[in-house]
Scaffold this active site. Structure first.
Site, PDB file in Angstrom:
ATOM      1  N   GLY A 154     -47.267-127.909  71.480  1.00  0.00           N
ATOM      2  CA  GLY A 154     -48.590-127.469  71.904  1.00  0.00           C
ATOM      3  C   GLY A 154     -49.342-126.906  70.715  1.00  0.00           C
ATOM      4  O   GLY A 154     -49.117-127.310  69.568  1.00  0.00           O
ATOM      5  N   ILE A 156     -49.262-123.842  69.197  1.00  0.00           N
ATOM      6  CA  ILE A 156     -48.473-123.110  68.203  1.00  0.00           C
ATOM      7  C   ILE A 156     -47.459-124.035  67.541  1.00  0.00           C
ATOM      8  O   ILE A 156     -47.276-124.010  66.319  1.00  0.00           O
ATOM      9  CB  ILE A 156     -47.778-121.900  68.852  1.00  0.00           C
ATOM     10  CG1 ILE A 156     -48.825-120.918  69.392  1.00  0.00           C
ATOM     11  CG2 ILE A 156     -46.865-121.195  67.849  1.00  0.00           C
ATOM     12  CD1 ILE A 156     -48.255-119.784  70.221  1.00  0.00           C
ATOM     13  N   ARG A 237     -40.338-117.184  74.015  1.00  0.00           N
ATOM     14  CA  ARG A 237     -39.876-116.211  75.006  1.00  0.00           C
ATOM     15  C   ARG A 237     -38.365-116.069  74.882  1.00  0.00           C
ATOM     16  O   ARG A 237     -37.644-117.062  74.770  1.00  0.00           O
ATOM     17  CB  ARG A 237     -40.231-116.658  76.425  1.00  0.00           C
ATOM     18  CG  ARG A 237     -41.703-116.494  76.799  1.00  0.00           C
ATOM     19  CD  ARG A 237     -42.078-115.024  76.934  1.00  0.00           C
ATOM     20  NE  ARG A 237     -43.475-114.818  77.340  1.00  0.00           N
ATOM     21  CZ  ARG A 237     -44.482-114.661  76.512  1.00  0.00           C
ATOM     22  NH1 ARG A 237     -44.267-114.717  75.196  1.00  0.00           N
ATOM     23  NH2 ARG A 237     -45.714-114.470  76.953  1.00  0.00           N
ATOM     24  N   GLU A 266     -35.258-107.781  75.978  1.00  0.00           N
ATOM     25  CA  GLU A 266     -36.143-107.010  75.106  1.00  0.00           C
ATOM     26  C   GLU A 266     -36.404-105.654  75.751  1.00  0.00           C
ATOM     27  O   GLU A 266     -36.622-105.587  76.955  1.00  0.00           O
ATOM     28  CB  GLU A 266     -37.488-107.730  74.905  1.00  0.00           C
ATOM     29  CG  GLU A 266     -37.395-108.961  74.035  1.00  0.00           C
ATOM     30  CD  GLU A 266     -38.765-109.578  73.741  1.00  0.00           C
ATOM     31  OE1 GLU A 266     -39.801-108.961  74.087  1.00  0.00           O
ATOM     32  OE2 GLU A 266     -38.799-110.672  73.177  1.00  0.00           O
ATOM     33  N   HIS A 285     -40.858-108.929  68.346  1.00  0.00           N
ATOM     34  CA  HIS A 285     -41.914-109.559  69.150  1.00  0.00           C
ATOM     35  C   HIS A 285     -43.300-109.189  68.597  1.00  0.00           C
ATOM     36  O   HIS A 285     -44.127-108.614  69.301  1.00  0.00           O
ATOM     37  CB  HIS A 285     -41.794-109.150  70.621  1.00  0.00           C
ATOM     38  CG  HIS A 285     -42.405-110.170  71.549  1.00  0.00           C
ATOM     39  ND1 HIS A 285     -42.007-110.339  72.840  1.00  0.00           N
ATOM     40  CD2 HIS A 285     -43.413-111.070  71.369  1.00  0.00           C
ATOM     41  CE1 HIS A 285     -42.704-111.291  73.418  1.00  0.00           C
ATOM     42  NE2 HIS A 285     -43.565-111.760  72.540  1.00  0.00           N
ATOM     43  N   GLY A 287     -45.339-111.592  67.080  1.00  0.00           N
ATOM     44  CA  GLY A 287     -46.012-112.856  66.792  1.00  0.00           C
ATOM     45  C   GLY A 287     -47.521-112.758  66.745  1.00  0.00           C
ATOM     46  O   GLY A 287     -48.174-113.411  65.928  1.00  0.00           O
TER      47      GLY A 287
END
Length: 319
Positions: A154, A156, A237, A266, A285, A287
């Site tokens: 997609g 990213i 994820r 997490e 996390h 990003g």
């Protein structure tokens, strides 16, 4: 319209809401609301500007079925029971595209860090174990000309592939729900089966959403089908990989290394074995953690609310 801003989001979007004349309540504490605090606060508002850290399940939605809109400050929305929201007539929006470059950068950085054991070598300096020159110690691997496999081509995944191709002339293969002709033309990327993706990738980077089909997909069986020299990257994820299986695959040299910006669970426990492995690089996390990305997320989340308040079509409608 009363809007609850449930975290201390960047002010850009909040100012947009205020300028629109909306009644805005902002949670300014850096510590998120408890579930009960969120439930009770939401009851007093028409619109919730939320985040993926909050679980908006069926129970939450039933207790706040009066909501007119949920604007999600994120691309992903697996924290929201979309089926229940649709049943109750609550539209949900998100913020796509805002973090594409930032997340692709993190995936690329993790790939490079793992390939040269950067996080581990940094720790040796801190511990005073720099030591003497050893010609065959602490060897990493070069990425030039290697094959990068993309699971989820997609926005990213495509940007990550562009970086790999541009920087190291890597061969790009990918597995997706449907082929991506644009990337095939631009990068000479090849659409392959999932089995071939596992078999051929020197670096396998995950850029897919979390769903019933993908949850725990990267498990012991999948890792066993990868190259023993392969690097696994997950910036999507944490639920996409089974962390126990990943630990065992690395410990038993089933795969060579891993770079994670997302973990399962997490936050990650500080005694997790992954944190002390040479060929592993982990970030907490982050990003989307750039000024540009977070500002754009704030802008889009506010825009979704403004469009709704004006009765305009919702550009980023999820359900």
């Amino acid at each position: 319209m009363k809007v609850l801003v449930s975290l201390n989001f960047p002010p850009l979007g909040i100012e947009m809401l205020k300028q629109e004349g909306l009644d805005v309540t902002v949670w300014k504490n850096d510590i998120p609301m408890t579930r009960e605090e969120l439930i009770q606060a939401t009851k007093k508002h028409d619109i919730l500007l939320s985040s993926s850290i909050y679980t908006l399940d069926a129970d939450f939605l039933e207790k706040n079925k009066h909501l007119k809109l949920i604007s999600q400050f994120a691309v992903g929305y697996n924290n929201i029971d979309i089926e229940k929201a649709t049943e109750l007539g609550i539209p949900v929006t998100n913020t796509p595209n805002a973090m594409t470059d930032a997340t692709a950068d993190i995936a690329f950085a993790l790939m490079l860090a793992v390939s040269r054991k950067m996080f581990h070598m940094h720790k040796t300096i801190i511990s005073g174990d720099w030591g003497h020159f050893r010609p065959q110690a602490n060897l990493g691997m070069e990425l030039k000309g290697k094959t990068v496999g993309i699971f989820g081509m997609g926005r990213i995944g495509s940007e990550f592939a562009r970086r790999c191709r541009g920087a190291y002339n890597m061969k790009v293969i990918y597995h997706n729900r449907t082929p991506n002709p644009e990337m095939e033309n631009e990068l000479d990327a090849s659409y392959v089966s999932f089995e071939e993706l596992l078999k051929e990738s020197d670096v396998l980077s995950v850029h897919a959403g979390l769903s019933n089909e993908t949850k725990g997909l990267f498990n012991a069986d999948v890792f066993s089908k990868m190259k023993s020299s392969a690097i696994f990257i997950n910036t999507a994820r944490g639920g996409l990989h089974d962390e126990k299986s990943l630990i065992e695959a690395l410990q038993n040299k089933v795969i060579w290394g891993a770079g994670l910006d997302v973990t399962n669970p997490e936050p990650m426990n500080k005694d997790n074995p992954l944190l002390n492995m040479e060929n592993v690089a982990i970030t907490p996390h982050i990003g989307s953690a750039t000024v540009e990305a977070r500002n754009e997320m704030s802008r889009l989340a506010a825009l979704n609310i403004i469009q709704f308040s004006r009765g305009e079509p919702l550009t980023n409608l999820v359900d």
